[in-house]
Design a protein around this motif. Structure first.
Motif, PDB file in Angstrom:
ATOM      1  N   ALA A 252       0.834  -1.203   0.000  1.00  0.00           N
ATOM      2  CA  ALA A 252       0.000   0.000   0.000  1.00  0.00           C
ATOM      3  C   ALA A 252       0.865   1.248   0.000  1.00  0.00           C
ATOM      4  O   ALA A 252       0.559   2.234  -0.695  1.00  0.00           O
ATOM      5  CB  ALA A 252      -0.934  -0.014   1.205  1.00  0.00           C
ATOM      6  N   CYS A 253       1.940   1.230   0.772  1.00  0.00           N
ATOM      7  CA  CYS A 253       2.833   2.386   0.826  1.00  0.00           C
ATOM      8  C   CYS A 253       3.524   2.621  -0.518  1.00  0.00           C
ATOM      9  O   CYS A 253       3.671   3.766  -0.962  1.00  0.00           O
ATOM     10  CB  CYS A 253       3.881   2.187   1.917  1.00  0.00           C
ATOM     11  N   ASN A 255       2.444   1.925  -3.496  1.00  0.00           N
ATOM     12  CA  ASN A 255       1.485   2.473  -4.448  1.00  0.00           C
ATOM     13  C   ASN A 255       1.095   3.911  -4.099  1.00  0.00           C
ATOM     14  O   ASN A 255       0.647   4.663  -4.982  1.00  0.00           O
ATOM     15  CB  ASN A 255       0.233   1.599  -4.503  1.00  0.00           C
ATOM     16  N   PHE A 256       1.263   4.305  -2.841  1.00  0.00           N
ATOM     17  CA  PHE A 256       0.902   5.660  -2.424  1.00  0.00           C
ATOM     18  C   PHE A 256       2.005   6.648  -2.813  1.00  0.00           C
ATOM     19  O   PHE A 256       1.744   7.656  -3.464  1.00  0.00           O
ATOM     20  CB  PHE A 256       0.670   5.701  -0.915  1.00  0.00           C
ATOM     21  N   SER A 257       3.243   6.358  -2.395  1.00  0.00           N
ATOM     22  CA  SER A 257       4.363   7.228  -2.763  1.00  0.00           C
ATOM     23  C   SER A 257       5.680   6.531  -2.444  1.00  0.00           C
ATOM     24  O   SER A 257       5.733   5.597  -1.641  1.00  0.00           O
ATOM     25  CB  SER A 257       4.296   8.567  -2.011  1.00  0.00           C
ATOM     26  N   ALA A 260       6.499   7.000   1.257  1.00  0.00           N
ATOM     27  CA  ALA A 260       5.748   6.111   2.136  1.00  0.00           C
ATOM     28  C   ALA A 260       6.381   4.722   2.179  1.00  0.00           C
ATOM     29  O   ALA A 260       6.421   4.076   3.235  1.00  0.00           O
ATOM     30  CB  ALA A 260       4.298   6.021   1.676  1.00  0.00           C
ATOM     31  N   SER A 264       7.789   2.617   5.454  1.00  0.00           N
ATOM     32  CA  SER A 264       7.416   1.240   5.820  1.00  0.00           C
ATOM     33  C   SER A 264       8.648   0.382   6.044  1.00  0.00           C
ATOM     34  O   SER A 264       8.696  -0.422   6.974  1.00  0.00           O
ATOM     35  CB  SER A 264       6.516   0.622   4.749  1.00  0.00           C
TER      36      SER A 264
END
Length: 602
Positions: A252-253, A255-257, A260, A264
């Motif tokens: 998820a991180c 795909n966010f940036s 991010a 993680s």
């Protein structure tokens, strides 16, 4: 004495009835050493203002090894023995009564002058058979000193059930370190398709790989302190939960940036950073000294198995179970499963811990009643000890080597040897398979060398020399082959030669388990976890430098793997081999006494 271990450096003067054997020197069984130190620990009241001698009487040794009580009393050093003979005593008398004299120099006592207690304590010690007719002479520096010499049968539950529970806990620690490296190697494999998907450069790939080590370095010393204060079991549990959470949220991180994703991986590093210190504390305080090499090798051997397992299963997971995100989801869930197991079975279980004796509990209560605080961590004494610097150098080099190759080996095989992701991951497992295979024989071999008469100091030096010097030769060979063979000229023979050399290097690397990773407990059981936290902080910096600068130098040298990866590691290994051979000494160190002596002298 022949066969004497450095970690049991005690002088034994033996007077026998036979005139031919007068004043011979010999050594006592390890259990007798433990009984001696326990008597020292139960007194624990030497003054830092004036030299004292604790005289122990009443220990009788016989051919049958009967156990006797020990009576202790703290008296002025001069009153017990002449100045020239303080710290040395020779038993006399037809009954061969052993007299133990522990001498201390000014400032080297257990407590400061304001904390001294007038104590004459009685302690019951059950020691196995001692050498017939021996008198033991022990140097000062006991108390909560560097090594616990209470008989293992007293300190630990040595029953069949106790042994079973202890080794089941070690298996759980092994599994934790399998997960530890699974969550490192998952990025090493997944970064190839991730870089293709997100369009990362080699520098950005290096940043992703190194972000883990930013967090890893941050929690090394705090992890050692927390493990020392609250116990390694709860600290390890918290660490596994944190790094599993960081692994689980990585897709998820990403795909966010990009930032991010770095965060993680930083969280994963934070969690894994406390694991070595926590495990070292658990092993130092809960495992008998005679089982230390095997327990340490079994526990940290999980790192090699984790690397091997990750390289085997990560590619199929990526290819057949939903792409690169699947490997993070699966490994993260496994961490929470382990956490549940540890929480229910081991985290709050005290039966696997060392057993404090009634006398130790009484001394601790007396200290609390007198308002005596626990000794502060002797940071200064650590950094003035040459063996500690040997550990620092070795740990720096070990992480630069192991994590540099862990992060970049799949990319190297893909780039330099023209192999696919699946094949590169398969080839990557062979060096780690060599490590696992060698791990099975390292600990028994080290134990056999010690039992055969080799000093523990020399066992540690030999282990590190095999690990680093042998590895440097193999990596230099890899560098030569790669530098002289362009990618278009690579053949199956070239690939086979490179993998063989890497397997030799990694296989010899298994000797670090009986070298570096046993060294902290050799120096001080009390401060083993804290010292590991300090050395592992430097090691984490080395990991960050290795993962980042390999990518940087790869770009700066126009894609030269020899100059960016293999030659720097080999140079560090040669230097560290020399440093360890010159500086290392396995003799236990009373860091508290050293620190107090400095304070008094100041």
């Amino acid at each position: 004495a022949p066969g004497r271990r450095d970690s049991e450096k005690v002088t034994f003067c033996l007077r026998l009835r036979s005139p031919r054997c007068a004043h011979r020197r010999t050594s006592l069984p390890r259990q007798a050493h433990r009984a001696t130190a326990f008597a020292m620990a139960s007194v624990g009241v030497m003054s830092a203002a004036a030299s004292k001698v604790a005289v122990f009487t009443g220990v009788r040794s016989s051919a049958r090894g009967a156990a006797r009580g020990v009576r202790t009393a703290a008296v002025p050093g001069g009153a017990a023995f002449p100045a020239k003979s303080q710290g040395r005593a020779l038993a006399t008398g037809p009954k061969r009564k052993a007299v133990l004299a522990i001498g201390s120099q000014k400032g080297a006592g257990f407590l400061s002058s304001s904390e001294s207690l007038a104590v004459s304590a009685r302690a019951s010690v059950f020691a196995p058979e001692a050498v017939r007719g021996a008198s033991v002479v022990v140097s000062a520096g006991g108390g909560a000193g560097p090594v616990d010499l209470v008989a293992e049968e007293v300190r630990f539950d040595m029953s069949k059930e106790g042994e079973k529970k202890r080794w089941s806990m070690i298996f759980a620690l092994f599994c934790a370190f399998v997960l530890c490296n699974l969550d490192k190697v998952n990025m090493s494999v997944a970064i190839v398709p991730m870089a293709a998907s997100f369009g990362w450069t080699s520098v950005e790939k290096g940043l992703v790989q190194s972000a883990f080590f930013w967090g890893y370095a941050f929690t090394q010393v705090p992890g050692g302190y927390l493990a020392s204060k609250y116990g390694g079991k709860i600290v390890l549990f918290a660490g596994v939960m944190l790094w599993s959470f960081g692994t689980l949220i990585a897709p998820a991180c990403a795909n966010f940036s990009f930032t991010a994703l770095l965060v993680s991986r930083f969280l994963v590093g934070l969690g894994e950073g406390v694991a070595p210190s926590a495990a070292t504390g658990i092993l130092a305080k809960g495992i008998p000294g005679s089982q230390r090499s095997k327990a340490v090798t079994a526990t940290f051997g999980g790192l090699d198995v984790g690397s091997l397992s990750g390289l085997i299963i990560a590619p199929p997971i990526i290819l057949f179970l939903g792409g690169w995100p699947a490997v993070f989801y699966l490994f993260g869930i496994l961490g929470f499963i382990w956490g549940t197991w540890w929480f229910l079975c081991y985290m709050n279980d005290k039966s696997t811990d060392a057993i404090p004796t009634p006398e130790e509990l009484a001394v601790e209560e007396a200290r609390k009643a007198a308002g005596i605080k626990a000794d502060p961590i002797p940071w200064g004494a650590f950094f003035t000890n040459k063996s500690f610097w040997a550990l620092m150098a070795a740990h720096f080099t070990w992480n630069y080597f192991s994590y540099g190759l862990l992060a970049w080996l799949p990319s190297f095989l893909s780039s330099a040897l023209n192999v696919t992701l699946t094949k590169s991951s398969f080839l990557s497992i062979l060096p780690y398979l060599a490590t696992v295979a060698m791990t099975l024989i390292v600990a028994p071999t080290a134990d056999k060398l010690e039992k055969g008469g080799m000093a523990r100091t020399n066992v540690r030096k030999l282990s590190q020399s095999l690990c680093f010097a042998g590895g440097a030769v193999a990596l230099t060979g890899v560098a030569y082959v790669v530098n002289s063979t362009p990618p278009e000229a690579v053949t199956q023979g070239t690939v086979a030669l490179v993998i063989t050399l890497l397997s030799i290097c990694f296989g010899l690397g298994a000797w670090v388990r009986t070298g570096l990773f046993c060294g902290h407990a050799d120096l001080s059981v009390k401060y083993a976890s804290i010292m590991l936290g300090v050395t592992n902080t430097l090691a984490a910096i080395a990991s960050t430098l290795s993962t980042f600068f390999t990518g940087y130098f790869f770009s700066a040298t126009g894609g030269n793997w020899a100059l960016s990866l293999f030659i720097p590691i080999a140079v560090f290994q040669v230097i560290s081999t020399v440093i360890f051979a010159v500086l290392w000494d396995s003799n236990p160190v009373d860091f508290d006494a050293i620190q107090k002596a400095k304070i008094v002298a100041a």
